[in-house]
Design a protein around this motif. Structure first.
Motif, PDB file in Angstrom:
ATOM      1  N   ASP A  33      49.782  69.919  32.875  1.00 45.70           N
ATOM      2  CA  ASP A  33      49.625  68.479  32.679  1.00 45.70           C
ATOM      3  C   ASP A  33      50.665  67.981  31.657  1.00 45.70           C
ATOM      4  O   ASP A  33      51.251  66.906  31.816  1.00 45.70           O
ATOM      5  N   GLY A  34      50.906  68.804  30.623  1.00 40.83           N
ATOM      6  CA  GLY A  34      51.904  68.464  29.615  1.00 40.83           C
ATOM      7  C   GLY A  34      53.287  68.361  30.232  1.00 40.83           C
ATOM      8  O   GLY A  34      54.093  67.496  29.858  1.00 40.83           O
ATOM      9  N   ALA A  35      53.573  69.265  31.196  1.00 42.12           N
ATOM     10  CA  ALA A  35      54.877  69.227  31.870  1.00 42.12           C
ATOM     11  C   ALA A  35      55.044  67.885  32.582  1.00 42.12           C
ATOM     12  O   ALA A  35      56.106  67.259  32.530  1.00 42.12           O
ATOM     13  N   THR A  36      53.975  67.426  33.236  1.00 46.49           N
ATOM     14  CA  THR A  36      54.044  66.136  33.940  1.00 46.49           C
ATOM     15  C   THR A  36      54.340  65.017  32.949  1.00 46.49           C
ATOM     16  O   THR A  36      55.238  64.192  33.177  1.00 46.49           O
ATOM     17  N   ASN A  37      53.580  64.987  31.844  1.00 45.09           N
ATOM     18  CA  ASN A  37      53.753  63.916  30.867  1.00 45.09           C
ATOM     19  C   ASN A  37      55.133  63.937  30.233  1.00 45.09           C
ATOM     20  O   ASN A  37      55.794  62.906  30.110  1.00 45.09           O
ATOM     21  N   SER A  38      55.577  65.149  29.814  1.00 41.62           N
ATOM     22  CA  SER A  38      56.866  65.189  29.129  1.00 41.62           C
ATOM     23  C   SER A  38      58.005  64.882  30.097  1.00 41.62           C
ATOM     24  O   SER A  38      58.972  64.227  29.734  1.00 41.62           O
ATOM     25  N   LEU A  39      57.857  65.325  31.355  1.00 36.75           N
ATOM     26  CA  LEU A  39      58.892  65.012  32.359  1.00 36.75           C
ATOM     27  C   LEU A  39      58.971  63.512  32.592  1.00 36.75           C
ATOM     28  O   LEU A  39      60.058  62.933  32.679  1.00 36.75           O
TER      29      LEU A  39
ATOM     30  N   GLY B 227      70.300  77.220  34.459  1.00 38.88           N
ATOM     31  CA  GLY B 227      69.766  75.890  34.139  1.00 38.88           C
ATOM     32  C   GLY B 227      69.020  75.300  35.324  1.00 38.88           C
ATOM     33  O   GLY B 227      67.877  74.838  35.186  1.00 38.88           O
ATOM     34  N   ILE B 228      69.639  75.345  36.500  1.00 41.09           N
ATOM     35  CA  ILE B 228      69.002  74.785  37.703  1.00 41.09           C
ATOM     36  C   ILE B 228      67.697  75.522  38.003  1.00 41.09           C
ATOM     37  O   ILE B 228      66.680  74.906  38.335  1.00 41.09           O
ATOM     38  N   LEU B 229      67.735  76.848  37.836  1.00 39.54           N
ATOM     39  CA  LEU B 229      66.547  77.656  38.105  1.00 39.54           C
ATOM     40  C   LEU B 229      65.390  77.226  37.187  1.00 39.54           C
ATOM     41  O   LEU B 229      64.276  76.974  37.658  1.00 39.54           O
ATOM     42  N   LEU B 230      65.690  77.112  35.881  1.00 35.82           N
ATOM     43  CA  LEU B 230      64.642  76.750  34.921  1.00 35.82           C
ATOM     44  C   LEU B 230      64.103  75.343  35.203  1.00 35.82           C
ATOM     45  O   LEU B 230      62.901  75.098  35.153  1.00 35.82           O
ATOM     46  N   ILE B 231      65.028  74.416  35.506  1.00 33.34           N
ATOM     47  CA  ILE B 231      64.590  73.030  35.726  1.00 33.34           C
ATOM     48  C   ILE B 231      63.768  72.926  37.014  1.00 33.34           C
ATOM     49  O   ILE B 231      62.776  72.201  37.064  1.00 33.34           O
ATOM     50  N   THR B 232      64.172  73.686  38.031  1.00 32.99           N
ATOM     51  CA  THR B 232      63.397  73.665  39.272  1.00 32.99           C
ATOM     52  C   THR B 232      61.972  74.135  39.003  1.00 32.99           C
ATOM     53  O   THR B 232      60.999  73.519  39.446  1.00 32.99           O
ATOM     54  N   PHE B 233      61.870  75.212  38.232  1.00 37.34           N
ATOM     55  CA  PHE B 233      60.545  75.751  37.881  1.00 37.34           C
ATOM     56  C   PHE B 233      59.724  74.690  37.139  1.00 37.34           C
ATOM     57  O   PHE B 233      58.564  74.425  37.458  1.00 37.34           O
ATOM     58  N   TYR B 234      60.377  74.064  36.199  1.00 38.19           N
ATOM     59  CA  TYR B 234      59.747  73.030  35.384  1.00 38.19           C
ATOM     60  C   TYR B 234      59.291  71.851  36.261  1.00 38.19           C
ATOM     61  O   TYR B 234      58.169  71.347  36.138  1.00 38.19           O
ATOM     62  N   LEU B 235      60.181  71.442  37.200  1.00 35.11           N
ATOM     63  CA  LEU B 235      59.839  70.331  38.101  1.00 35.11           C
ATOM     64  C   LEU B 235      58.640  70.683  38.974  1.00 35.11           C
ATOM     65  O   LEU B 235      57.735  69.864  39.169  1.00 35.11           O
TER      66      LEU B 235
END
Lengths: 321, 291
Positions: B85-91, B30-38
């Motif tokens: 850009d979508g990652a930024t908006n959804s985050l 979970g941490i790995l995926l979220i870090t990537f996402y961040l």
């Protein structure tokens, strides 16, 4: 038992009233009014007198609070009002769409239970094995995949690999043409069922793991009962209670309409009806539909309470004197 | 004496939450995926995308290649840049809405549980009203009332998930208010608001932390759902939900339009779900090894 269920039903009255108040005033906060929403650009052609007459006809000239009480009084007499967009009484608009939603919800739950419980039981019985791992991976994917992605994927696979498109077109009821009805509903039901099966799988697995460690299961085994009897008769029955709760909650939501899935597969269900009513500011219809959805919740909750007693005789709502 | 010293010694060796979380399989993934996402979201926010996300190139519906690693859409826009850009908006929507829902819900829930009685009953019945709606429909209603757009989507999602936090916070608050240290605080004349903030609130945090992680995954899904219906992020701004919606009808000839935003949503949601599982296992010792 009946007394208990009646008491529970009564306890929901304030919730239903709250829902009706919230919706009644929220929909009136939407910019624009229902006359404009009803007539579109033609509303601009209305004279002041015509507009006033229309407002008087639909009771929109009265203060909002008065409108609410008039509406509530009518609802208590079974009259949910008149949909300005459909030109029909709200109740008949809702009842025409409810069978679609009910059928879709039931099919989705059956699919979810078949997949979810099978994987859940197998994962618990073969705890920490490869089967368990596959089951858990399946659950993780199911929980993370939004139903609009699954729906889009199903349409993609069907059209690219099988050269067919889900049967949309005009909805045909089950009694009219069962085969065509099934063709129309099976893919949306799989979409909804797949997502829900992941939750069922996880819940079944964790409940089964707990139950399989209980003394009475050990006793059943030591009596020499076959493993499948122990699992199905002794363990599963007791593990079903949290699953029933989960199904109840999900059924409540599904009967509120699966807006997105109905939209993707163009099904005329309660979800799309609510969505369109909200965006078209069809006041009476929004109020009617939301009250109907909330009422579904209440009924489902009562059914869940009843099912508990069937599954576990220790649960009794009768007061012992 | 020595047993006390031993127990203190054991306590000192107990690793912190983060370390324990990393030891759980779900928590670590979970941490790995979220870090990537961040990281992806941060790069998007800093404008460090391969191309400007709304720039239209002549190569329309271009298959993924070395220039456009995830291909281009119907308007010739680079999918990879739009995913970032979508990652930024959804985050942004997910973090803000959960922060709002969490703060408001926790305060309402702890207050309700602490005061108890009739007021508690009234507050919880009001929360029940929100539960009687499917989340997406309630969010829809709020968005229609407020109008579409990122800020209003955030508010809508916050309103939808606020009652869940209230319910989760109320339980522990009810239990804590009966404890001796709270009675003692009351006896020495500490004002209620202080007891609430300093004594009751900290004791409700463990279940709330798990809830935050799960709520982040739900709010990601709800934002994507609203955008899919055309009520969340508005085009040309990128959102994974909008991108999926735009792929409808043409995904047969350009499947990458559906695959990448779909994967992005799934990995984001999966990350927060796994983190939630990991946190639950770590914070609740009774559950260790069960999942």
């Amino acid at each position: 038992m009946l007394r208990y269920l009646a008491q529970r039903a009564l306890a929901f009255v304030p919730t239903l009233l709250g829902v009706s108040i919230l919706i009644f005033f929220a929909i009136r906060m939407v910019p624009g009014d229902s006359i404009v929403a009803m007539l579109g650009t033609e509303a601009g052609m209305l004279s002041e007198a015509q507009r006033a007459a229309l407002e008087r006809y639909f009771g929109l000239d009265k203060p909002a609070i008065e409108q609410y009480f008039v509406w509530l009084g009518n609802v208590l007499q079974g009259d949910l009002g008149y949909s300005v967009r459909h030109g029909e009484p709200v109740l008949s608009v809702i009842l025409a769409r409810f069978p679609v939603t009910l059928e879709l919800a039931l099919m989705a739950v059956i699919i979810a239970l078949a997949i979810g419980m099978t994987f859940g039981v197998l994962s618990a019985v073969f705890h920490n094995s490869i089967i368990d791992l596959i089951g858990q991976l399946f659950a993780l994917i199911g929980l993370a995949a939004p139903n609009f992605l699954i729906g889009t994927l199903i349409i993609y696979v069907l059209s690219v690999y099988f050269g067919i498109l889900p049967n949309s077109g005009d909805y045909v009821s089950l009694t009219e043409d069962p085969r065509r009805n099934l063709e129309q509903l099976i893919f949306p039901a799989i979409t909804l069922g797949f997502a829900f099966s992941a939750s069922v799988m996880r819940m079944t697995r964790s409940a089964m793991l707990e139950v399989l460690g209980e003394d009475y299961v050990r006793t059943a085994r030591s009596k020499g009962l076959r493993e499948h009897v122990v699992v199905s008769r002794h363990a599963l029955r007791n593990a079903l209670i949290p699953v029933v709760t989960l199904v109840g909650v999900e059924m409540g939501y599904l009967l509120g309409g699966a807006v997105i899935v109905e939209e993707i597969f163009t099904l005329p269900g309660i979800g799309r009806l609510a969505y369109n009513a909200i965006s078209q500011r069809d006041y009476a219809l929004v109020q009617g539909v939301t009250l109907f959805i909330a009422l579904n919740f209440v009924v489902i909750n009562l059914i869940v309470d009843f099912v508990y007693t069937l599954l576990d005789p220790r649960i009794s709502y009768v007061k012992h004197r | 004496m020595s047993s006390i010293a031993n127990s203190l010694d054991v306590r000192a060796k107990e690793p912190g939450l983060f370390r324990r979380l990393l030891r759980s399989r779900s928590g670590a993934v979970g941490i790995l995926l979220i870090t990537f996402y961040l990281v992806v979201g941060l790069l998007g926010a800093l404008g460090l995308t391969p191309f400007p996300p709304t720039e239209q190139h002549p190569e329309r519906l271009q298959e993924p290649d070395s220039t456009y690693i995830m291909g281009t859409d119907l308007h010739g826009r680079d999918i990879a840049s739009r995913i970032m850009d979508g990652a930024t908006n959804s985050l942004r929507v997910a973090l803000l809405s959960v922060a709002l829902a969490g703060t408001a819900g926790t305060l309402i829930g702890t207050f309700s549980g602490y005061v108890g009685g009739l007021l508690d009953n009234v507050i919880m019945r009001i929360m029940d009203v929100f539960f009687a709606f499917p989340a997406i429909l309630l969010a829809l209603l709020v968005v229609v009332v407020l109008g579409p757009g990122l800020t209003n989507t955030t508010l809508a999602i916050a309103i939808v998930y606020m009652p869940i936090f209230a319910r989760v916070a109320r339980g522990p608050a009810l239990a804590v208010r009966e404890m001796e240290f709270v009675t003692a605080a009351r006896c020495i004349g500490i004002p209620h608001w202080r007891i609430l903030l300093l004594h009751v609130l900290p004791n409700t945090l463990a279940p709330l932390i798990v809830q935050v992680s799960l709520a982040l995954s739900w709010s990601l899904l709800t934002e994507a759902g609203l955008s899919f219906l055309g009520l969340g992020t508005r085009p040309p701004q990128a959102s994974w939900g909008v991108m999926l919606s735009e792929s409808r009808g043409i995904s047969e000839i350009a499947p990458w339009l559906m695959i990448y935003p779909g994967l992005a949503i799934m990995l984001g949601v999966l990350g927060f779900n796994l983190l939630g599982d990991g946190l639950r296992d770590t914070l609740d010792p009774r559950l260790r090894g069960r999942r």
